[in-house]
Design a protein around this motif. Structure first.
Motif, PDB file in Angstrom:
ATOM      1  N   MET A 149      -8.927  15.220   4.726  1.00 30.13           N
ATOM      2  CA  MET A 149      -8.360  14.654   3.500  1.00 30.13           C
ATOM      3  C   MET A 149      -7.774  13.280   3.818  1.00 30.13           C
ATOM      4  O   MET A 149      -7.004  13.144   4.769  1.00 30.13           O
ATOM      5  CB  MET A 149      -7.244  15.591   2.998  1.00 30.13           C
ATOM      6  N   LEU A 150      -8.155  12.282   3.042  1.00 27.89           N
ATOM      7  CA  LEU A 150      -7.534  10.963   3.190  1.00 27.89           C
ATOM      8  C   LEU A 150      -6.229  10.979   2.400  1.00 27.89           C
ATOM      9  O   LEU A 150      -6.242  11.256   1.191  1.00 27.89           O
ATOM     10  CB  LEU A 150      -8.475   9.869   2.650  1.00 27.89           C
ATOM     11  N   ILE A 151      -5.105  10.739   3.097  1.00 28.03           N
ATOM     12  CA  ILE A 151      -3.816  10.708   2.390  1.00 28.03           C
ATOM     13  C   ILE A 151      -3.239   9.300   2.472  1.00 28.03           C
ATOM     14  O   ILE A 151      -3.053   8.756   3.558  1.00 28.03           O
ATOM     15  CB  ILE A 151      -2.797  11.710   2.975  1.00 28.03           C
ATOM     16  N   CYS A 152      -2.971   8.721   1.314  1.00 29.78           N
ATOM     17  CA  CYS A 152      -2.359   7.403   1.237  1.00 29.78           C
ATOM     18  C   CYS A 152      -0.869   7.608   0.945  1.00 29.78           C
ATOM     19  O   CYS A 152      -0.493   8.029  -0.149  1.00 29.78           O
ATOM     20  CB  CYS A 152      -3.049   6.596   0.132  1.00 29.78           C
ATOM     21  N   LEU A 153      -0.039   7.371   1.957  1.00 32.50           N
ATOM     22  CA  LEU A 153       1.413   7.556   1.824  1.00 32.50           C
ATOM     23  C   LEU A 153       2.046   6.209   1.468  1.00 32.50           C
ATOM     24  O   LEU A 153       2.002   5.270   2.260  1.00 32.50           O
ATOM     25  CB  LEU A 153       1.989   8.084   3.146  1.00 32.50           C
ATOM     26  N   VAL A 154       2.579   6.137   0.265  1.00 31.00           N
ATOM     27  CA  VAL A 154       3.136   4.868  -0.219  1.00 31.00           C
ATOM     28  C   VAL A 154       4.539   5.091  -0.778  1.00 31.00           C
ATOM     29  O   VAL A 154       4.711   5.695  -1.833  1.00 31.00           O
ATOM     30  CB  VAL A 154       2.245   4.232  -1.327  1.00 31.00           C
ATOM     31  N   SER A 155       5.539   4.604  -0.035  1.00 28.72           N
ATOM     32  CA  SER A 155       6.915   4.819  -0.500  1.00 28.72           C
ATOM     33  C   SER A 155       7.705   3.529  -0.332  1.00 28.72           C
ATOM     34  O   SER A 155       7.132   2.463  -0.086  1.00 28.72           O
ATOM     35  CB  SER A 155       7.545   5.958   0.298  1.00 28.72           C
ATOM     36  N   GLY A 156       9.040   3.636  -0.434  1.00 27.74           N
ATOM     37  CA  GLY A 156       9.869   2.442  -0.296  1.00 27.74           C
ATOM     38  C   GLY A 156       9.901   1.936   1.139  1.00 27.74           C
ATOM     39  O   GLY A 156      10.169   0.768   1.382  1.00 27.74           O
ATOM     40  N   GLY A 157       9.619   2.818   2.095  1.00 21.10           N
ATOM     41  CA  GLY A 157       9.704   2.425   3.509  1.00 21.10           C
ATOM     42  C   GLY A 157       8.384   2.490   4.253  1.00 21.10           C
ATOM     43  O   GLY A 157       8.296   1.999   5.381  1.00 21.10           O
ATOM     44  N   HIS A 158       7.353   3.105   3.679  1.00 23.78           N
ATOM     45  CA  HIS A 158       6.093   3.309   4.402  1.00 23.78           C
ATOM     46  C   HIS A 158       4.874   3.029   3.531  1.00 23.78           C
ATOM     47  O   HIS A 158       4.880   3.332   2.342  1.00 23.78           O
ATOM     48  CB  HIS A 158       6.001   4.756   4.924  1.00 23.78           C
ATOM     49  N   THR A 159       3.842   2.477   4.166  1.00 22.55           N
ATOM     50  CA  THR A 159       2.525   2.354   3.529  1.00 22.55           C
ATOM     51  C   THR A 159       1.521   2.674   4.618  1.00 22.55           C
ATOM     52  O   THR A 159       1.302   1.873   5.527  1.00 22.55           O
ATOM     53  CB  THR A 159       2.279   0.915   3.026  1.00 22.55           C
ATOM     54  N   CYS A 160       0.959   3.882   4.598  1.00 22.21           N
ATOM     55  CA  CYS A 160       0.069   4.308   5.684  1.00 22.21           C
ATOM     56  C   CYS A 160      -1.090   5.103   5.114  1.00 22.21           C
ATOM     57  O   CYS A 160      -0.958   5.780   4.082  1.00 22.21           O
ATOM     58  CB  CYS A 160       0.787   5.225   6.671  1.00 22.21           C
ATOM     59  N   LEU A 161      -2.230   5.009   5.828  1.00 17.95           N
ATOM     60  CA  LEU A 161      -3.381   5.852   5.497  1.00 17.95           C
ATOM     61  C   LEU A 161      -3.575   6.845   6.636  1.00 17.95           C
ATOM     62  O   LEU A 161      -3.622   6.457   7.797  1.00 17.95           O
ATOM     63  CB  LEU A 161      -4.651   5.006   5.372  1.00 17.95           C
TER      64      LEU A 161
END
Ligand code: KG4
Ligand code: ZN
Length: 362
Positions: free
Chosen positions: A142-154
């Motif tokens: 599963m490709l998870i795109c984590l996008v928050s106030g402190g992180h941007t990661c795939l």
């Protein structure tokens, strides 16, 4: 039943969760109480760590009591306590960690230390969500795109979480996170903190082609968002406005009406284009079987709709209450840790510490 506590930043939250009766790799939520400190931090234009810790201290017992009450249980029904102990604001984390240690020790039940990022990453595994149907091996990787106030990661998630956490980091932001780009751009336009939601709302009425903002590193997988705030600041000056900085409250010098709507729509599409560009690239290069977006920025309406319209694979988008910080996702991650036997020993129970930074793998 697990009681989970989350105090890593400016949300004081407690939730009661349990493994789903019908499905493996799925967690039922019986309560998810969130006290947001946004109003407290608004006058300062951002989170003030000491104000956050002090308020967590006042609220933590109240949110725990309310979570138990809403779930219709008492402390005696709990089988474990879970708490976020990394990464986050150290003083804020310590409040939750101390409360959790006290409860686990006095109730003589296990304590589970959870990485906040694992909470976000596993939020699609919470049951009964509108856009997150049951997840099976067929959805892996599963490709998870984590996008928050402190992180941007795939990430590529290669395992089901009840078995092990096999995460591969494919890309990250080299500077600002996507949420930070939303918040800092919003602040320059004079919108309240945290600005992501306000940009989203104003963008609904705006023209995304009105202004052009940068989409850097288009040929790479990593992200870069730090140039956006300079571009927004320059555009405001060029249009005859005065970019808003802290303490400067002269609203006549700030954009409003159609200009504000157009600016918001143009900033939003620049950020979402950057995210979608990487998602399309990873689908081509790594052949995932599903795509999920998680973290506060996954609440963004343009990002949610473009994921659904552009991606031909199964997409998983958490309900809004599970996008921004919440204890239910910490409870979900803890449920899987318990199934994998990752609970703290009696010694660790009293020595558990909080950490401001963390590797995702730990
Ligand atoms: O996950 P989260 O609650 O906290 C962190 O772990 O950082 O994410 C907060 C971030 C903030 O930057 C906020 O502006 C952003 O999520 N956010 C949004 C929206 N709702 C929250 N960004 C864009 N559009 C939204 N609707
Ligand atoms: Zn978060």
């Amino acid at each position: 039943m697990i009681l989970a506590i989350e105090t890593s930043c400016d949300e004081c939250s407690a939730a009661v969760v349990a493994p789903s009766q019908d499905l493996t790799n799925s967690v039922d939520v019986f309560s998810n109480i969130i006290f947001s400190q946004i109003e407290l931090h608004k006058p300062f234009g951002g989170v003030v760590p000491e104000v956050a810790s002090r308020n967590h201290l006042e609220m933590v017992n109240l949110v725990v009591e309310e979570a138990l009450q809403k779930a219709g249980i008492t402390f005696k029904d709990l089988t474990a306590i879970a708490v976020t102990n990394r990464p986050g604001l150290i003083g804020a984390l310590l409040v939750g960690v101390s409360a959790a240690k006290t409860l686990a020790y006095s109730l003589k039940i296990p304590l589970i230390a959870v990485n906040h990022l694992h909470g976000h990453l596993l939020s699609p595994f919470i049951s009964k969500q509108k856009n997150s149907p049951a997840i099976t091996k067929a959805n892996l990787p599963m490709l998870i795109c984590l996008v928050s106030g402190g992180h941007t990661c795939l990430y590529l998630l290669n395992s089901l979480p009840s078995e092990k956490i096999d995460l591969q980091c494919l890309a990250k932001s080299r500077d600002d996170a996507a949420g930070e780009a939303f918040d800092k751009s919003a602040k320059l336009m004079g919108l309240p903190y945290p600005g992501g939601r306000h940009i989203d709302e104003n963008a609904q009425k705006g023209n995304p082609k009105a202004f052009t903002f940068p989409r850097p590193l288009q040929n790479e997988l990593d992200f870069s968002f730090s140039g956006l705030k300079t571009a927004v600041s320059n555009k405001l000056t060029q249009l005859g406005f005065k970019p808003h900085i802290f303490g400067d409250q002269n609203f006549e010098e700030l954009p409003s009406g159609k200009t504000l709507h157009d600016l918001c729509a143009s900033v939003q599409v620049a950020i979402v284009d950057s995210l979608m560009n990487r998602i399309h690239k990873v689908i081509e290069s790594h052949n995932p079987k599903s795509v999920a977006i998680v973290g506060g920025v996954s609440a963004n309406s343009l990002f949610r709709s473009r994921l659904q319209s552009e991606i031909k694979l199964p997409v998983l988008i958490p309900d809004l209450q599970y996008c921004t910080d919440n204890a239910a996702m910490i409870g979900a991650a803890a449920t899987f840790q318990m199934q994998r036997n990752e609970i703290l020993s009696d010694n660790e129970l009293l020595t558990l510490n909080a950490f401001s930074t963390s590797e995702i793998s730990k």
